[in-house]
Design a protein around this motif. Structure first.
Motif, PDB file in Angstrom:
ATOM      1  N   ILE A 112       0.520  -1.386  -0.207  1.00 41.32           N
ATOM      2  CA  ILE A 112      -0.214   0.119   0.253  1.00 41.32           C
ATOM      3  C   ILE A 112       0.533   1.396  -0.163  1.00 41.32           C
ATOM      4  O   ILE A 112       0.430   2.064  -0.496  1.00 41.32           O
ATOM      5  N   SER A 158       1.643   2.135   8.339  1.00 38.18           N
ATOM      6  CA  SER A 158       0.585   2.005   9.779  1.00 38.18           C
ATOM      7  C   SER A 158       1.526   1.812  11.347  1.00 38.18           C
ATOM      8  O   SER A 158       2.278   1.078  10.896  1.00 38.18           O
ATOM      9  N   ARG A 178       1.363  -0.288  13.499  1.00 39.38           N
ATOM     10  CA  ARG A 178       1.604  -1.124  13.810  1.00 39.38           C
ATOM     11  C   ARG A 178       2.290  -2.021  13.101  1.00 39.38           C
ATOM     12  O   ARG A 178       2.709  -3.808  13.573  1.00 39.38           O
ATOM     13  N   LEU A 182     -11.711   1.601   1.331  1.00 41.74           N
ATOM     14  CA  LEU A 182     -12.101   1.534   2.712  1.00 41.74           C
ATOM     15  C   LEU A 182     -12.472   0.094   2.956  1.00 41.74           C
ATOM     16  O   LEU A 182     -12.032  -1.008   2.363  1.00 41.74           O
ATOM     17  N   ALA A 235     -14.743  -3.944   3.668  1.00 37.02           N
ATOM     18  CA  ALA A 235     -15.238  -4.559   2.350  1.00 37.02           C
ATOM     19  C   ALA A 235     -16.566  -5.465   2.688  1.00 37.02           C
ATOM     20  O   ALA A 235     -15.818  -5.576   4.440  1.00 37.02           O
ATOM     21  N   ASN A 279     -16.486  -4.344  -2.635  1.00 37.39           N
ATOM     22  CA  ASN A 279     -15.414  -4.056  -3.189  1.00 37.39           C
ATOM     23  C   ASN A 279     -14.895  -4.673  -4.520  1.00 37.39           C
ATOM     24  O   ASN A 279     -15.071  -4.271  -6.074  1.00 37.39           O
ATOM     25  N   SER A 303     -17.217   1.050  -0.215  1.00 40.15           N
ATOM     26  CA  SER A 303     -15.390   0.756  -0.020  1.00 40.15           C
ATOM     27  C   SER A 303     -14.809   1.521  -0.362  1.00 40.15           C
ATOM     28  O   SER A 303     -13.835   1.834  -0.525  1.00 40.15           O
TER      29      SER A 303
HETATM   30  P1  NAD Z   1      -7.044   0.951  10.357  1.00 37.14           P
HETATM   31  O1  NAD Z   1      -8.429   2.420   9.479  1.00 37.14           O
HETATM   32  O2  NAD Z   1      -7.493   0.864  11.482  1.00 37.14           O
HETATM   33  O3  NAD Z   1      -5.945   1.816  10.028  1.00 37.14           O
HETATM   34  C1  NAD Z   1      -5.563   2.667   8.869  1.00 37.14           C
HETATM   35  C2  NAD Z   1      -4.623   4.442   8.785  1.00 37.14           C
HETATM   36  O4  NAD Z   1      -5.415   4.797   9.316  1.00 37.14           O
HETATM   37  C3  NAD Z   1      -3.722   4.195  10.036  1.00 37.14           C
HETATM   38  O5  NAD Z   1      -2.596   4.131   9.644  1.00 37.14           O
HETATM   39  C4  NAD Z   1      -3.683   4.703  10.957  1.00 37.14           C
HETATM   40  O6  NAD Z   1      -2.771   5.147  12.352  1.00 37.14           O
HETATM   41  C5  NAD Z   1      -5.041   5.708  10.951  1.00 37.14           C
HETATM   42  N1  NAD Z   1      -5.682   5.219  12.211  1.00 37.14           N
HETATM   43  C6  NAD Z   1      -6.608   4.788  12.258  1.00 37.14           C
HETATM   44  N2  NAD Z   1      -7.719   5.683  13.403  1.00 37.14           N
HETATM   45  C7  NAD Z   1      -7.672   6.799  13.350  1.00 37.14           C
HETATM   46  C8  NAD Z   1      -8.690   8.142  13.489  1.00 37.14           C
HETATM   47  N3  NAD Z   1      -9.796   7.185  14.503  1.00 37.14           N
HETATM   48  N4  NAD Z   1      -8.093   8.965  13.048  1.00 37.14           N
HETATM   49  C9  NAD Z   1      -7.021   8.572  12.118  1.00 37.14           C
HETATM   50  N5  NAD Z   1      -6.223   8.143  11.973  1.00 37.14           N
HETATM   51  C10 NAD Z   1      -6.537   6.680  12.124  1.00 37.14           C
HETATM   52  O7  NAD Z   1      -7.244   0.302   8.845  1.00 37.14           O
HETATM   53  P2  NAD Z   1      -6.060  -1.221   9.636  1.00 37.14           P
HETATM   54  O8  NAD Z   1      -7.360  -1.690  10.448  1.00 37.14           O
HETATM   55  O9  NAD Z   1      -5.230  -0.718   9.511  1.00 37.14           O
HETATM   56  O10 NAD Z   1      -6.621  -2.120   8.127  1.00 37.14           O
HETATM   57  C11 NAD Z   1      -7.738  -2.852   7.819  1.00 37.14           C
HETATM   58  C12 NAD Z   1      -8.978  -2.118   7.363  1.00 37.14           C
HETATM   59  O11 NAD Z   1      -8.212  -1.353   6.095  1.00 37.14           O
HETATM   60  C13 NAD Z   1      -9.863  -3.053   6.863  1.00 37.14           C
HETATM   61  O12 NAD Z   1     -11.636  -2.242   7.176  1.00 37.14           O
HETATM   62  C14 NAD Z   1      -9.906  -3.456   5.069  1.00 37.14           C
HETATM   63  O13 NAD Z   1     -11.070  -3.590   5.067  1.00 37.14           O
HETATM   64  C15 NAD Z   1      -8.875  -1.977   5.067  1.00 37.14           C
HETATM   65  N6  NAD Z   1      -8.166  -2.570   3.208  1.00 37.14           N
HETATM   66  C16 NAD Z   1      -9.037  -1.395   2.855  1.00 37.14           C
HETATM   67  C17 NAD Z   1      -8.467  -1.691   1.292  1.00 37.14           C
HETATM   68  C18 NAD Z   1      -8.934  -1.278   0.222  1.00 37.14           C
HETATM   69  O14 NAD Z   1      -8.324  -0.923  -1.213  1.00 37.14           O
HETATM   70  N7  NAD Z   1     -10.162  -1.073  -0.122  1.00 37.14           N
HETATM   71  C19 NAD Z   1      -6.725  -2.428   1.395  1.00 37.14           C
HETATM   72  C20 NAD Z   1      -6.751  -3.254   2.479  1.00 37.14           C
HETATM   73  C21 NAD Z   1      -7.308  -2.522   3.800  1.00 37.14           C
END
Ligand code: NAD
Length: 500
Positions: free
Chosen positions: A177, A197, A199, A270, A272, A411, A456
């Motif tokens: 990504i 991330s 994490r 987002l 999916a 998605n 999505s």
């Molecule tokens: P996440 O939303 O928790 O985190 C993503 C990023 O956002 C991180 O860098 C995090 O620091 C930041 N973040 C988290 N909460 C925040 C907040 N409240 N305010 C501001 N920033 C914040 O997502 P994740 O758990 O790391 O990833 C999994 C999710 O991503 C799943 O829902 C998955 O479907 C989605 N995803 C979508 C695609 C796609 O192309 N559609 C690809 C990969 C993952």
């Protein structure tokens, strides 16, 4: 794809055993081509999900560090923009070669921090590398258009970089990504700040090191760390012109709104809930293997994972065979040969409470399968993002299409059938961005775009990642209309009318 990257070709050793991570090093910021220790007062502990041993501490980068990254990127922009596209292309060629060389090292970092299997982590790197490889073709991708619009008058179009852009990345694809953004943003002349991330930032730190080695000038690629506060800084900083986000709906909808309100371009992929439709006329063995792999591979933590199977008619009786295939998958540490699954998050077949003997302290969920699910149930309405497959039975293809279209996410989707007419109807009528016909996870290669739909994507999916839309996202169109003709033909009197 793995043939060209083996441990033997990796120029540097990488840790593959948990014992080798005995002394955690703090993750650093990367600003102006330098790794800099953070002065943060708040740190996030990052544990190996297979063992729960501490791998590193990730800083909540300070305001001064966040500002330094923006200043660095802003300072680098004019000279980077002024470089010829051929010069930027040369840097991209080197970047591609280095990523390929360090493929195993990148994958090992992903397995350590994220937990997916080493083989799967190599795929994570590859899918990002392919975006960088495609970006090497920029010299033909970014050509403008020209038309003689009137006698002696022509209009030309150009695409110019935006300035400083930012990418906010999720945990599930720590290499792919960031690489959806870095190559396209930089090859088109932008400078970029990446917030990986919190994490699993390790792969991004290796990508930063390689960016410096490839010849990106200081400030073209910067990396900062943190969570919500660092994100808010990005969203509110006026010098940042565009934000790329991939992650959950909760964070993404907020990020889309706040960044848009601040006048930035935003692309946001987002969550999916991806369906697989199983038609009775399909190749059963292929369909069931594909579904088990796509539901439980990477612990179901792919945005294109198949998390719902819609079983049409008699195929409902095949659910036991999917469960058999799921049970046959081996749950083990990501570095173990032959492991198919890793840590995850949730519920039944029943995967709860299962742990491989060697990893008693890790976070584990085995394959979980929930049959006879009804559309109102929470396991169907919410994204679980774990190794959980829910099965819904319907009587007809029509019913299956209606069910899938009623789902708010859009998605990916797959259909398993041998009928060309069923497949054609499905692809026309289904409301989802990425459709697989006998293909379980139809993520398009980077010559196309990642085309999510409905909930999505934020903003109606106008700005999708990579491909032609990705190039458009990172560039501003400019058109120039010019008139060159003999002096005697130029009117001597001013005209106040629109030309007709
Ligand atoms: P996440 O939303 O928790 O985190 C993503 C990023 O956002 C991180 O860098 C995090 O620091 C930041 N973040 C988290 N909460 C925040 C907040 N409240 N305010 C501001 N920033 C914040 O997502 P994740 O758990 O790391 O990833 C999994 C999710 O991503 C799943 O829902 C998955 O479907 C989605 N995803 C979508 C695609 C796609 O192309 N559609 C690809 C990969 C993952």
């Amino acid at each position: 794809p793995a043939a060209t990257a083996s441990a033997a070709t990796s120029p540097e050793p990488y840790p593959t055993t948990h014992e080798q991570i005995s002394k955690p090093l703090d993750t650093q910021n990367f600003i102006d081509n330098q790794f800099v220790a953070s002065q943060a007062t708040q740190w996030i502990d990052l544990h190996d999900p297979a063992t729960n041993s501490l791998v590193t501490r990730v800083p909540q980068s300070t305001d001064a560090e966040l500002k330094a990254a923006v200043e660095s990127a802003q300072k680098a922009f004019p000279a980077w923009k002024a470089q010829s596209v051929l010069a930027r292309q040369q840097v991209m060629f080197k970047y591609v070669a280095l990523i390929r060389q360090h493929w195993d090292r990148l994958a090992a970092s992903i397995t350590l921090e994220q937990g997916k299997t080493f083989a799967d982590a190599k795929g994570d790197v590859l899918r990002g590398l392919q975006v960088a490889e495609t970006a090497c073709g920029i010299t033909t991708q970014i050509t403008g258009e020209v038309l003689e619009v009137a006698k002696d008058m022509e209009t030309r179009s150009y695409r110019e970089p935006l300035g400083v852009v930012a990418a906010i990345c999720p945990f599930n694809f720590p290499a792919m990504i960031p690489l959806w953004s870095i190559p396209i943003a930089t090859v088109t002349g932008n400078t970029i700040i990446v917030k990986p991330s919190e994490r699993d930032p390790g792969a991004m730190m290796i990508l930063a090191e390689l960016a410096e080695k490839a010849g990106f000038p200081p400030g073209v690629v910067n990396v900062i760390h943190g969570s919500a506060r660092a994100v808010d800084f990005i969203l509110d900083e006026p010098l940042i012109k565009a934000v790329s986000f991939v992650g959950s709906n909760k964070a993404g909808e907020y990020i889309y709104q706040r960044a848009s309100a601040n006048g930035k371009r935003v692309q946001a992929n987002l969550g999916a809930k991806n369906h697989a439709l199983v038609s009775p006329d399909c190749n059963k063995n292929h369909a069931l293997n594909a579904i088990a792999g796509a539901a439980f591979g990477a612990a179901g933590q792919r945005c294109m994972a198949l998390s719902t199977v819609v079983m049409v008619g008699e195929t409902k009786d095949w659910v036991g065979e999917i469960a058999e295939r799921a049970k046959a998958l081996k749950m083990d540490g990501g570095f173990e040969e032959g492991s198919d699954l890793e840590e995850g998050a949730t519920i039944m077949l029943d995967g709860r409470g299962k742990k491989p003997e060697k990893y008693p302290n890790g976070n584990w969920v085995g394959p979980t399968l929930i049959a006879n699910v009804k559309p109102h149930m929470r396991c169907y309405t919410e994204e679980i993002f774990g190794p959980v497959l829910v099965c819904i039975n319907v009587d007809t293809i029509d019913e299956a299409i209606d069910l899938i279209n009623a789902n708010e996410y859009g998605n990916g989707v797959a259909i398993f059938t041998r009928s060309g007419s069923t497949a054609t109807r499905f692809q026309r009528e289904i409301e989802a961005g990425q459709i697989g016909i006998n293909v379980p996870i139809p993520v398009p290669l980077p010559t196309f775009s990642f085309s999510g739909n409905k909930k999505s994507v934020a903003g109606g999916g106008a700005n999708t990642f990579y491909g032609k839309p990705g190039l458009a996202f990172y560039t501003q169109a400019k058109t120039v209309t010019s008139l060159w003709r003999a002096e005697d033909a130029v009117a001597t009197k001013a005209s106040v009318n629109m030309p007709t």
